[in-house]
Design a protein around this motif. Structure first.
Motif, mmCIF file in Angstrom:
data_model
loop_
_atom_site.group_PDB
_atom_site.id
_atom_site.type_symbol
_atom_site.label_atom_id
_atom_site.label_comp_id
_atom_site.label_asym_id
_atom_site.label_seq_id
_atom_site.Cartn_x
_atom_site.Cartn_y
_atom_site.Cartn_z
ATOM 1 N N GLU A 127 0.837 -1.203 0.000
ATOM 2 C CA GLU A 127 0.000 0.000 0.000
ATOM 3 C C GLU A 127 0.874 1.255 0.000
ATOM 4 N N TYR A 128 1.864 1.236 0.872
ATOM 5 C CA TYR A 128 2.735 2.407 0.956
ATOM 6 C C TYR A 128 3.406 2.677 -0.381
ATOM 7 N N LEU A 136 2.305 1.956 -3.320
ATOM 8 C CA LEU A 136 1.328 2.525 -4.257
ATOM 9 C C LEU A 136 1.057 3.984 -3.940
ATOM 10 N N ILE A 137 0.925 4.261 -2.654
ATOM 11 C CA ILE A 137 0.687 5.639 -2.245
ATOM 12 C C ILE A 137 1.808 6.545 -2.739
ATOM 13 N N LYS A 192 1.887 6.823 -6.569
ATOM 14 C CA LYS A 192 0.829 7.698 -7.061
ATOM 15 C C LYS A 192 1.160 9.161 -6.782
#
Lengths: 168, 168
Positions: free
Chosen positions: B9-10, B12-13, B16
DNA sequence: TAAACTCGGTCTTTTTTAGTCTTATTTCAA
DNA sequence: TTGAAATAAGACTAAAAAAGACCGAGTTTA
């Protein structure tokens, strides 16, 4: 990385085992647990779940045991995962109140908030996560348990070239 | 169930976030960590990894930071997972000596044998597991990081009907 | 009624994942 | 040339999740 859970393995093992039996023939948890060397209790619990969801049928009593009750071609791997592990949520963001819909008004400790992703406020990837979740669900739904269990049987044709493409 | 890891998740964050920057513009770990409220060290480590694998470029020193170094259309989600979590193994059976090829000279205790599945001998589902692993890998490989990150942007056309097919 | 099953609650242990602490190392600018 | 601000990375700790064990039922049939 990203392993499937042991319980799911056990389910597959058991299903594959029972798949080979004559119609109506029962298999006991004990038999399977000893034959495949998996822990009796854990296997038992998994099979209970599958039975409660109609995939298996259980007979109690002396000559009891389990047998397959549903066409495994009509049970998707998604279904299996969902039965054993709960609804598909690729990340905490997704937390659906879900089908179970227990609007638990009693809940002594409001842990509603507890399980929620603490990045929520600042998160910039909820859309990506939703997309991923959707795609993964779709992938799992398009894979039947029968297909999985039967693997290695029909693959005389060089790892069944078409297994990959198509269908998804 | 079956959540993706926080580290992913990190990643991807961060990706992005950086995606929105001007070419050449750097972003510091600290900035992202505070903006998105994720733990600095963990994020830092993930980004280090991505940098070492060529997805990001890192600049040290006072005006240092990270920037994207590779076209994210050419980085699959599989790649991302593999970088952060190691090679895809849906179950212990699969244990490849693998491409990672870090002949890890430090590894003081040969835990080669340690992690091997203890059901191996009696297991009846290695073919199914292999099939599943193949299919999942394929699924992840057909999903680009760019596609994920861009989600929710181009979906004015009703969840972008073509997101699925095509490309594969 | 006793043996051989399933059923299902609670508990403990183990493993995995997440996060922290700490100490380098690099770079730039005052 | 020194200090501030950044990445780099090892070792450790904490938290969460998964796996498994224990136990006391309920059922069926010989």
């Amino acid at each position: 990385m990203n392993r499937i859970h042991r319980k799911v393995e056990y389910a597959l093992i058991a299903l594959k085992h029972m798949r080979g039996k004559n119609p109506g023939e029962r298999t006991t948890v004990k038999d399977m647990a000893t034959q495949y060397r998996c822990p009796h209790d854990v296997l038992a619990r998994v099979l209970q779940t599958l039975a409660s969801r109609g995939v298996l049928k259980s007979e109690q009593g002396v000559h009891g045991g389990y047998l397959i009750a549903k066409d495994l071609n009509r049970v998707s791997f998604y279904d299996l995962l969902e039965m054993i592990l709960g609804p598909m949520e690729v990340a905490r963001c997704l937390q659906e109140p879900t089908a179970s819909a227990d609007s638990d008004p009693k809940a002594p400790f409001a842990n509603d908030e507890a399980a929620v992703c603490e990045l929520r406020e600042t998160c910039n990837i909820v859309s990506p996560i939703q997309l991923l979740n959707r795609k993964m669900s779709e992938f799992y739904r398009n894979l039947s348990v029968a297909e999985l269990i039967e693997a290695g049987r029909s693959l005389k044709s060089r790892e069944s070239a078409k297994v990959n493409g198509a269908q998804l």
